[in-house]
Design a protein around this motif. Structure first.
Motif, PDB file in Angstrom:
ATOM      1  N   LYS A 124       0.834  -1.205   0.000  1.00 16.95           N
ATOM      2  CA  LYS A 124       0.000   0.000   0.000  1.00 16.95           C
ATOM      3  C   LYS A 124       0.872   1.260   0.000  1.00 16.95           C
ATOM      4  O   LYS A 124       0.549   2.249  -0.659  1.00 16.95           O
ATOM      5  CB  LYS A 124      -0.941  -0.021   1.204  1.00 16.95           C
ATOM      6  N   ALA A 125       1.975   1.224   0.744  1.00 17.68           N
ATOM      7  CA  ALA A 125       2.880   2.375   0.760  1.00 17.68           C
ATOM      8  C   ALA A 125       3.541   2.559  -0.602  1.00 17.68           C
ATOM      9  O   ALA A 125       3.729   3.698  -1.067  1.00 17.68           O
ATOM     10  CB  ALA A 125       3.931   2.190   1.849  1.00 17.68           C
ATOM     11  N   ILE A 126       3.894   1.457  -1.245  1.00 17.09           N
ATOM     12  CA  ILE A 126       4.515   1.549  -2.572  1.00 17.09           C
ATOM     13  C   ILE A 126       3.517   2.129  -3.576  1.00 17.09           C
ATOM     14  O   ILE A 126       3.879   2.941  -4.438  1.00 17.09           O
ATOM     15  CB  ILE A 126       5.022   0.163  -3.020  1.00 17.09           C
ATOM     16  N   GLN A 127       2.256   1.727  -3.476  1.00 11.70           N
ATOM     17  CA  GLN A 127       1.240   2.284  -4.373  1.00 11.70           C
ATOM     18  C   GLN A 127       1.123   3.797  -4.173  1.00 11.70           C
ATOM     19  O   GLN A 127       1.026   4.555  -5.148  1.00 11.70           O
ATOM     20  CB  GLN A 127      -0.106   1.599  -4.117  1.00 11.70           C
ATOM     21  N   ARG A 128       1.192   4.230  -2.925  1.00 12.61           N
ATOM     22  CA  ARG A 128       1.116   5.669  -2.632  1.00 12.61           C
ATOM     23  C   ARG A 128       2.334   6.387  -3.222  1.00 12.61           C
ATOM     24  O   ARG A 128       2.205   7.479  -3.794  1.00 12.61           O
ATOM     25  CB  ARG A 128       1.046   5.878  -1.120  1.00 12.61           C
ATOM     26  N   TYR A 129       3.506   5.782  -3.067  1.00 12.17           N
ATOM     27  CA  TYR A 129       4.721   6.377  -3.616  1.00 12.17           C
ATOM     28  C   TYR A 129       4.639   6.497  -5.137  1.00 12.17           C
ATOM     29  O   TYR A 129       4.950   7.549  -5.713  1.00 12.17           O
ATOM     30  CB  TYR A 129       5.926   5.522  -3.203  1.00 12.17           C
ATOM     31  N   ARG A 130       4.189   5.437  -5.800  1.00 10.91           N
ATOM     32  CA  ARG A 130       4.156   5.450  -7.258  1.00 10.91           C
ATOM     33  C   ARG A 130       3.020   6.314  -7.804  1.00 10.91           C
ATOM     34  O   ARG A 130       3.068   6.756  -8.954  1.00 10.91           O
ATOM     35  CB  ARG A 130       4.039   4.030  -7.808  1.00 10.91           C
TER      36      ARG A 130
END
Length: 323
Positions: A124-130
Motif C-alpha cells: 500500500k505504501a509503494i502504491q502511494r509512492y508510485r
C-alpha cells in the motif's frame, strides 16, 4: 567474513578458485554424485570430476571419499559448502541487481521489510509512492528483521522496516510504528462481545502464539506469569498475518499486530479484533544507511511509508509503557 575455522581461511587467504569449480562442487554436494551433477549443469561427468580435482588441489582439502561405491563428502567439504552457498547468495543478488539496472536504470529503490509490514502494509505504501512518481521503480524484499538491518547496512536496500528488538549500531534509525496488540477471533466467538480482552479471558481458550523468540510473545508470557496463569497454546507461528489466518479458520484465538489486522483487511473477512489489556505494542523502526545521503526518491518513499501508517491511525512513537 573469514572468522570460521581453517576452511573459511582458504576462501580468504589468496587461494584462487574459479566459479566453474565452485559450481561443480555445489552441484555434486546437492545432487550426491558427479553423474547427476553433470546432468544438472549440462556438462560431461569427466568435466565435473576435473573441476572437483582442481578445487581440491587449490584448497589443499580432501573433499570426497569413496565409501561403498558412493561419493561421500568429508567434514571439510561440508564446511566449505556452507561458504560456497553464502557466496552464491551474493552472486544471485548481484545478478538480480544487474538485471534491474538493465531494465530500469540505476535509479530504482530497494525497500526491505520484515513480514509483519512487508506482506500487506508495504504494498500500500509503494502504491502511494508510485501514485506521485509513476516512473519510480521499487524492489520489495521480505526478510526477518536482522536480515533487513544487514541489507540496509551493506547497501543492498535503501530503506528498511524492522522490529525494534534488533541491534541497530550499524544503521540510522527513526521510530516508525507503535501498534497496539489485539486479540483476534472469529465472528461470533464468546469474547467478541467484550470491549477488551484480558489474560483471565484467555486461560481456557485454545491459543495461537507467536514464536518463542518474539519480543511481544515474551511480554505476553511475562504478563501471564505475573498473574500466575498459563495460555493453552495449540499453535505457534512467526507472523501476526498467520495468527490472524489461523484464528479466521477457527483454530483458536491469538494476539496479533493491529497494523497487520487493518492492512490485510481481516475485519472484512470475518475476523474480530479486541484490544488486549494490559496494553502491549508492536514497535517498528525505519532503517537507512549511516553516513549516506538520502536521495529525493528515498525521502519520497519514506514519506509514503509514514503517510500510509497515518492512514491506518497507528502512532509513530510509543505512547504507552508495556515493558
Amino acid at each position: 567474513m573469514c572468522d570460521n575455522a581453517a576452511v573459511r581461511g582458504t576462501l580468504c587467504a589468496g587461494v584462487i578458485m574459479h566459479l566453474g569449480e565452485l559450481e561443480a562442487f555445489d552441484a555434486v554436494m546437492r545432487m550426491g554424485s558427479t553423474n547427476r551433477a553433470a546432468d544438472f549443469l549440462g556438462i560431461s561427468q569427466p568435466a565435473v570430476s576435473r573441476a572437483i580435482g582442481r578445487l581440491a588441489r587449490s584448497t589443499r582439502l580432501t573433499l570426497f571419499r569413496q565409501v561403498g561405491g558412493r561419493l561421500v563428502p568429508t567434514p571439510e567439504a561440508l564446511s566449505l559448502h556452507e561458504e560456497v552457498q553464502r557466496a552464491f547468495v551474493g552472486l544471485d543478488q548481484l545478478r538480480a541487481r544487474a538485471a534491474m539496472i538493465r531494465e530500469f536504470g540505476a535509479g530504482g529503490l530497494r525497500l526491505a521489510c520484515y513480514p509483519a509490514l512487508g506482506l500487506s502494509f508495504a504494498p500500500k505504501a509503494i502504491q502511494r509512492y508510485r501514485a506521485k512518481d509513476r516512473s519510480g521503480h521499487v524492489t520489495l524484499l521480505i526478510a526477518g528483521s536482522n536480515a533487513v538491518r544487514d541489507m540496509v547496512a551493506s547497501g543492498q536496500a535503501d530503506v528498511g522496516l524492522a522490529a525494534d528488538e534488533i541491534d541497530v549500531s550499524r544503521v540510522s534509525t527513526q521510530p516508525f510504528m507503535s501498534a497496539p496488540a489485539v486479540c483476534v477471533m472469529p465472528a461470533g466467538h464468546r469474547l467478541s462481545s467484550r470491549q477488551t480482552v484480558s489474560p483471565t479471558d484467555l486461560v481456557s481458550e485454545p491459543f495461537i502464539a507467536l514464536s518463542p523468540d518474539d519480543t511481544v510473545r515474551r511480554r505476553i508470557e511475562r504478563i501471564f506469569a505475573e498473574a500466575d496463569m498459563q495460555t493453552r497454546t495449540v499453535v505457534e507461528t512467526q507472523y501476526s498475518e498467520v495468527v490472524c489466518n489461523l484464528a479466521l479458520e477457527g483454530v483458536g484465538v491469538g494476539i496479533a499486530n493491529s497494523m497487520t489486522f487493518r492492512a490485510s483487511k481481516f475485519e472484512q473477512r470475518g475476523l474480530v479484533a479486541r484490544p488486549f489489556h494490559p496494553r502491549i505494542a508492536f514497535r517498528a523502526l525505519i532503517l537507512t544507511a549511516k553516513e549516506r545521503l538520502k536521495s529525493a526518491q528515498t525521502q519520497a518513499l519514506v514519506a509514503a511509508l509514514h503517510d500510509t501508517r497515518k492512514q491506518f491511525g497507528v502512532m509513530a512513537a510509543p505512547t504507552m509503557t508495556d515493558d
